[in-house]
Motif scaffolding. Structure first.
Motif, short mmCIF file in Angstrom:
data_model
loop_
_atom_site.label_atom_id
_atom_site.label_comp_id
_atom_site.label_asym_id
_atom_site.label_seq_id
_atom_site.Cartn_x
_atom_site.Cartn_y
_atom_site.Cartn_z
N ASP A 212 0.81 -1.22 0.00
CA ASP A 212 0.00 0.00 0.00
C ASP A 212 0.85 1.27 0.00
OD1 ASP A 212 -2.42 -1.30 -0.08
OD2 ASP A 212 -2.61 -1.41 2.10
N ASP A 213 1.98 1.23 0.70
CA ASP A 213 2.77 2.44 0.91
C ASP A 213 3.74 2.75 -0.23
OD1 ASP A 213 1.57 2.83 3.39
OD2 ASP A 213 3.00 1.50 4.38
N PHE A 214 4.23 1.73 -0.92
CA PHE A 214 5.22 2.00 -1.97
C PHE A 214 5.36 0.83 -2.93
CE2 PHE A 214 7.51 -0.22 1.28
CZ PHE A 214 8.53 -0.92 0.65
N LEU A 215 5.97 1.13 -4.08
CA LEU A 215 6.32 0.15 -5.10
C LEU A 215 7.82 0.19 -5.23
CD1 LEU A 215 4.79 -1.73 -7.19
CD2 LEU A 215 5.14 0.11 -8.84
N PHE A 216 8.48 -0.97 -5.19
CA PHE A 216 9.94 -0.99 -5.14
C PHE A 216 10.45 -2.10 -6.04
CE2 PHE A 216 13.89 -2.50 -2.95
CZ PHE A 216 14.65 -1.36 -3.17
N SER A 217 11.52 -1.81 -6.79
CA SER A 217 12.09 -2.81 -7.68
C SER A 217 13.61 -2.76 -7.61
CB SER A 217 11.64 -2.55 -9.13
OG SER A 217 12.18 -3.52 -10.00
N LEU A 218 14.24 -3.94 -7.65
CA LEU A 218 15.70 -4.04 -7.71
C LEU A 218 16.09 -4.99 -8.82
CD1 LEU A 218 17.18 -4.33 -4.08
CD2 LEU A 218 17.50 -2.48 -5.72
N PRO A 219 17.19 -4.70 -9.51
CA PRO A 219 17.67 -5.63 -10.53
C PRO A 219 18.34 -6.84 -9.88
CG PRO A 219 19.24 -3.85 -10.26
CD PRO A 219 18.06 -3.51 -9.38
N ALA A 220 18.51 -7.88 -10.65
CA ALA A 220 19.27 -9.04 -10.17
C ALA A 220 20.75 -8.68 -10.11
CB ALA A 220 19.06 -10.23 -11.09
N TYR A 221 21.50 -9.36 -9.24
CA TYR A 221 22.94 -9.20 -9.25
C TYR A 221 23.48 -9.88 -10.51
CZ TYR A 221 27.82 -9.28 -7.85
OH TYR A 221 29.18 -9.09 -7.82
N ALA A 260 17.52 -6.74 -0.96
CA ALA A 260 18.89 -6.72 -1.47
C ALA A 260 19.67 -7.94 -0.99
CB ALA A 260 19.58 -5.43 -1.03
N TYR A 261 19.53 -8.30 0.29
CA TYR A 261 20.21 -9.49 0.79
C TYR A 261 19.68 -10.75 0.10
CZ TYR A 261 23.26 -7.80 4.52
OH TYR A 261 24.30 -7.21 5.22
N GLY A 262 18.38 -10.81 -0.13
CA GLY A 262 17.82 -11.96 -0.84
C GLY A 262 18.38 -12.08 -2.24
N THR A 263 18.53 -10.94 -2.91
CA THR A 263 19.09 -10.92 -4.26
C THR A 263 20.53 -11.43 -4.27
OG1 THR A 263 17.66 -9.06 -4.88
CG2 THR A 263 19.64 -9.41 -6.21
N VAL A 264 21.31 -11.03 -3.29
CA VAL A 264 22.71 -11.47 -3.20
C VAL A 264 22.79 -12.97 -2.92
CG1 VAL A 264 24.80 -11.29 -1.77
CG2 VAL A 264 23.64 -9.22 -2.57
N LEU A 265 21.96 -13.48 -2.01
CA LEU A 265 21.97 -14.92 -1.71
C LEU A 265 21.57 -15.72 -2.94
CD1 LEU A 265 22.68 -16.36 1.00
CD2 LEU A 265 22.20 -13.95 1.30
N ALA A 266 20.59 -15.24 -3.69
CA ALA A 266 20.18 -15.93 -4.92
C ALA A 266 21.32 -15.98 -5.93
CB ALA A 266 18.95 -15.25 -5.52
N SER A 267 22.11 -14.91 -5.99
CA SER A 267 23.23 -14.87 -6.94
C SER A 267 24.29 -15.92 -6.61
CB SER A 267 23.85 -13.47 -6.98
OG SER A 267 24.64 -13.20 -5.82
N TYR A 268 24.51 -16.16 -5.33
CA TYR A 268 25.45 -17.22 -4.95
C TYR A 268 24.87 -18.60 -5.25
CZ TYR A 268 28.79 -14.20 -2.51
OH TYR A 268 29.76 -13.26 -2.21
N ASN A 269 23.57 -18.75 -5.04
CA ASN A 269 22.92 -20.04 -5.27
C ASN A 269 23.11 -20.54 -6.70
OD1 ASN A 269 20.51 -22.03 -4.26
ND2 ASN A 269 20.18 -21.45 -6.37
N VAL A 270 22.98 -19.63 -7.67
CA VAL A 270 23.02 -20.05 -9.08
C VAL A 270 24.43 -20.29 -9.59
CG1 VAL A 270 20.86 -18.82 -9.53
CG2 VAL A 270 23.04 -17.69 -10.04
N GLU A 271 25.44 -20.03 -8.76
CA GLU A 271 26.83 -20.22 -9.19
C GLU A 271 27.32 -21.66 -9.00
OE1 GLU A 271 28.65 -15.71 -8.72
OE2 GLU A 271 28.88 -17.11 -7.04
N GLY A 272 26.46 -22.53 -8.49
CA GLY A 272 26.83 -23.94 -8.33
C GLY A 272 25.61 -24.81 -8.50
N PHE A 273 25.82 -26.12 -8.66
CA PHE A 273 24.70 -27.04 -8.73
C PHE A 273 24.08 -27.22 -7.34
CE2 PHE A 273 26.57 -28.38 -12.76
CZ PHE A 273 25.43 -28.60 -13.53
N GLY A 274 22.75 -27.28 -7.31
CA GLY A 274 22.07 -27.55 -6.04
C GLY A 274 22.44 -26.52 -4.98
#
Length: 299
Positions: A212-221, A260-274
């Motif tokens: 309700d208060d705002f709309l926010f967007s961040l790009p992927a790392y 932002a922290y979620g985006t960073v963790l996702a970027s590490y996840n995709v750098e390896g299998f599983g």
């Protein structure tokens, strides 16, 4: 402060342009927990079969994940097999075996019933509602889902959404459930179904948050070497919810930092299998990439 996550612990077989792995540790709750553990203790609620390797249980325990409510039942563990091509933005599902997941009803301890931060990862919405009904006084509840449940358990999913604060979906799921092609309109439509906030994951294009208060967007790392996208969304959710649990705040500043922290963790996840990309990660490395991301750098 502790966080509880309900979801799947699975045996995944994945093929990407970078190679193939067979029966590796996976599942929505496993990926979520491996990301959230850097910020807060994580209580994992899931079910496995008799065929589940002990080494995977030992691995999760070594990483500090609380497995009190990881149930082992007679039968086979949930298995998923998928393949990625091209830009690897989406997986082709080759095989799914529900196994013991088909009859799963979560059981949690009296201490876990008192927990205030709840994440209902991708699983049957009836199971999600069952777990949520066991929690005494939740402070923040987030729910993730997928196209399968939108198609086959739509009414159950809509019922569950009325009870949560945050709904998490990828862009295709958001469009499918809301009936809107515009993601901004889709997010607004989904909020009318109950959640105060909607987080839409857009893969390599980042994330959109609507409230309700705002709309926010961040790009992927910008990841230099994409290996396996499986579990990226769950890892994002783990970083997001883990940080909010740590700071015990749900204001605009905390939400933006959690994304932002979620985006960073996702970027590490995709750098390896599983779970390879998250397995040997440290909070120091996470913060280094977080600061680089905030400053518009690539490291």
């Amino acid at each position: 402060m502790s966080l509880i996550v309900l979801g799947t612990v699975a045996l995944d077989t994945v093929k990407t342009p970078k190679g193939k792995r067979v029966n590796m540790l996976g599942g929505s709750a496993a990926h979520f927990s491996m990301a959230a553990r850097f910020f807060t203790p994580v209580n994992l609620v899931a079910v496995i079969g008799e065929d589940f390797p002990q080494r995977h249980i030992d691995f999760l325990r070594r990483k500090g994940i609380i497995l009190t409510s990881l149930q082992k039942e007679s039968g086979k563990t949930f298995r998923w097999e998928g393949e990625y091509h091209g830009d690897m933005n989406s997986a082709l599902t080759l095989n799914t075996e529900l196994g013991v997941l088909s009859a799963f009803r979560p059981r949690i301890t009296e201490e876990q019933r008192k927990m205030e931060y709840i994440f209902l990862a991708n699983v049957d919405p009836d199971i999600q509602s069952h777990l949520l009904s066991s929690i005494n006084c939740p402070k923040l509840v987030a729910l993730d889902s997928m196209n399968y449940w939108i198609k086959h358990r739509r009414e159950s999913l809509l019922k569950a959404m009325k009870k949560v604060d945050i709904f998490v979906a990828n862009d295709g799921e958001a469009r499918d459930l809301s009936g809107h092609s515009s993601l901004i309109e889709a997010a607004a439509g989904l909020r009318k179904l109950g959640p105060k906030m909607v987080l839409i994951k857009k893969g390599e294009h980042g994330v959109l948050l609507s409230c309700d208060d705002f709309l926010f967007s961040l790009p992927a790392y910008p990841v230099k070497d994409l290996v396996d996208p499986t579990g990226a969304g769950d890892s994002f959710a783990g970083g997001f919810m883990g940080y909010l649990t740590k700071v015990k705040k749900i204001d605009i500043k905390a939400i933006k930092k959690a994304i932002a922290y979620g985006t960073v963790l996702a970027s590490y996840n995709v750098e390896g299998f599983g779970l390879e990309g998250l397995a040997n990660l440290t909070l120091a490395r996470i913060n280094k990439r977080f600061n680089a991301y905030r400053n518009g750098l690539i490291i």
